[in-house]
Design a protein around this motif. Structure first.
Motif, PDB file in Angstrom:
ATOM      1  N   VAL A   1      14.236   3.018  -5.882  1.00  0.00           N
ATOM      2  CA  VAL A   1      13.634   2.450  -4.682  1.00  0.00           C
ATOM      3  C   VAL A   1      14.526   2.746  -3.475  1.00  0.00           C
ATOM      4  CG1 VAL A   1      12.672   0.358  -3.637  1.00  0.00           C
ATOM      5  CG2 VAL A   1      12.779   0.557  -6.147  1.00  0.00           C
TER       6      VAL A   1
ATOM      7  N   PRO B   1       0.860  -1.183   0.000  1.00  0.00           N
ATOM      8  CA  PRO B   1       0.000   0.000   0.000  1.00  0.00           C
ATOM      9  C   PRO B   1       0.898   1.234   0.000  1.00  0.00           C
ATOM     10  CG  PRO B   1       0.052  -0.992   2.183  1.00  0.00           C
ATOM     11  CD  PRO B   1       0.826  -1.903   1.278  1.00  0.00           C
TER      12      PRO B   1
ATOM     13  N   ALA C   1       5.104   6.171  -1.054  1.00  0.00           N
ATOM     14  CA  ALA C   1       5.739   5.577   0.117  1.00  0.00           C
ATOM     15  C   ALA C   1       4.782   4.665   0.881  1.00  0.00           C
ATOM     16  CB  ALA C   1       6.246   6.669   1.058  1.00  0.00           C
ATOM     17  N   ASP C   2       5.350   3.565   1.368  1.00  0.00           N
ATOM     18  CA  ASP C   2       4.657   2.630   2.251  1.00  0.00           C
ATOM     19  C   ASP C   2       5.331   2.717   3.618  1.00  0.00           C
ATOM     20  OD1 ASP C   2       3.539   0.543   3.636  1.00  0.00           O
ATOM     21  OD2 ASP C   2       4.357  -1.040   2.352  1.00  0.00           O
ATOM     22  N   PRO C   3       4.773   3.480   4.551  1.00  0.00           N
ATOM     23  CA  PRO C   3       5.430   3.664   5.854  1.00  0.00           C
ATOM     24  C   PRO C   3       5.564   2.374   6.646  1.00  0.00           C
ATOM     25  CG  PRO C   3       3.615   5.230   5.547  1.00  0.00           C
ATOM     26  CD  PRO C   3       3.512   4.228   4.457  1.00  0.00           C
TER      27      PRO C   3
ATOM     28  N   SER D   1       6.184  -0.879   5.454  1.00  0.00           N
ATOM     29  CA  SER D   1       7.341  -1.691   5.042  1.00  0.00           C
ATOM     30  C   SER D   1       8.599  -0.848   4.891  1.00  0.00           C
ATOM     31  CB  SER D   1       7.047  -2.397   3.709  1.00  0.00           C
ATOM     32  OG  SER D   1       7.000  -1.458   2.643  1.00  0.00           O
TER      33      SER D   1
ATOM     34  N   PRO E   1       0.121   4.799   0.790  1.00  0.00           N
ATOM     35  CA  PRO E   1      -0.801   5.877   1.179  1.00  0.00           C
ATOM     36  C   PRO E   1      -0.193   7.265   1.058  1.00  0.00           C
ATOM     37  CG  PRO E   1       0.048   4.738   3.124  1.00  0.00           C
ATOM     38  CD  PRO E   1       0.498   3.953   1.933  1.00  0.00           C
ATOM     39  N   LEU E   2       1.144   7.339   0.984  1.00  0.00           N
ATOM     40  CA  LEU E   2       1.804   8.644   0.883  1.00  0.00           C
ATOM     41  C   LEU E   2       2.325   8.864  -0.531  1.00  0.00           C
ATOM     42  CD1 LEU E   2       3.919   8.613   4.167  1.00  0.00           C
ATOM     43  CD2 LEU E   2       1.503   9.186   3.840  1.00  0.00           C
TER      44      LEU E   2
ATOM     45  N   TYR F   1       9.177   4.567  -3.592  1.00  0.00           N
ATOM     46  CA  TYR F   1       9.401   4.476  -5.038  1.00  0.00           C
ATOM     47  C   TYR F   1       9.359   5.873  -5.634  1.00  0.00           C
ATOM     48  CZ  TYR F   1       8.075  -0.317  -4.019  1.00  0.00           C
ATOM     49  OH  TYR F   1       8.018  -1.572  -3.474  1.00  0.00           O
TER      50      TYR F   1
ATOM     51  N   GLU G   1       9.236   0.988   2.160  1.00  0.00           N
ATOM     52  CA  GLU G   1       9.614   1.117   0.758  1.00  0.00           C
ATOM     53  C   GLU G   1       9.148   2.461   0.213  1.00  0.00           C
ATOM     54  OE1 GLU G   1      11.640  -1.718   0.810  1.00  0.00           O
ATOM     55  OE2 GLU G   1      10.985  -2.027  -1.273  1.00  0.00           O
TER      56      GLU G   1
END
Lengths: 82, 82
Positions: free
Chosen positions: B7, A77, B42-44, B46, A79-80, B50, B48
């Motif tokens: 990444v 996901p 951004a996935d806070p 995990s 979300p940001l 991009y 990750e």
């Protein structure tokens, strides 16, 4: 609805035609899972493929990719955004 | 000019404000390297992140991220899109 970035590894040598065909296969079934694939990017050299989607859940994204014959290796996901 | 997906790993807990600030830092120096950052996700959970960009080379993308204080862990040319 949330935004997701999924990643496929190991697609070394993928051609433009193969990417288009894989994307079409996703589009053909995405409606039944409430998913909308927005864009895909591929690096044929490293074999990384990135897909951006809007979906109700990561599981729904995975179901589309599985039904289309190419399950994702990672689904995040995102979300940001900036 | 080519398109690149880079990444960053290990950004667990990144906030929207931190992502915006990092993106602004990239935008502030990208012109000097001939790079145009288009979007970041951004996935806070995990950690990750991009980033999609247009640039003359992967090295130019890396120089922008390094000068902005957040070198990328992977940079992939993505000549194929769907």
């Amino acid at each position: 609805m949330a935004e997701f970035m999924d990643v496929h590894h190991g697609m070394k040598g993928i051609t433009s035609e193969q990417l288009q065909e894989a994307h079409r296969a996703d589009l053909a079934v995405q409606g039944e899972e409430g998913v909308r694939f927005k864009q895909a990017w591929a690096d044929p050299r490293s074999g990384e493929v990135y897909c951006l989607s809007e979906a109700p859940s990561a599981e729904a994204v995975m179901r589309v990719h599985e039904r289309a014959g190419h399950p994702a290796d990672e689904i995040h996901p995102v979300p940001l955004t900036a």
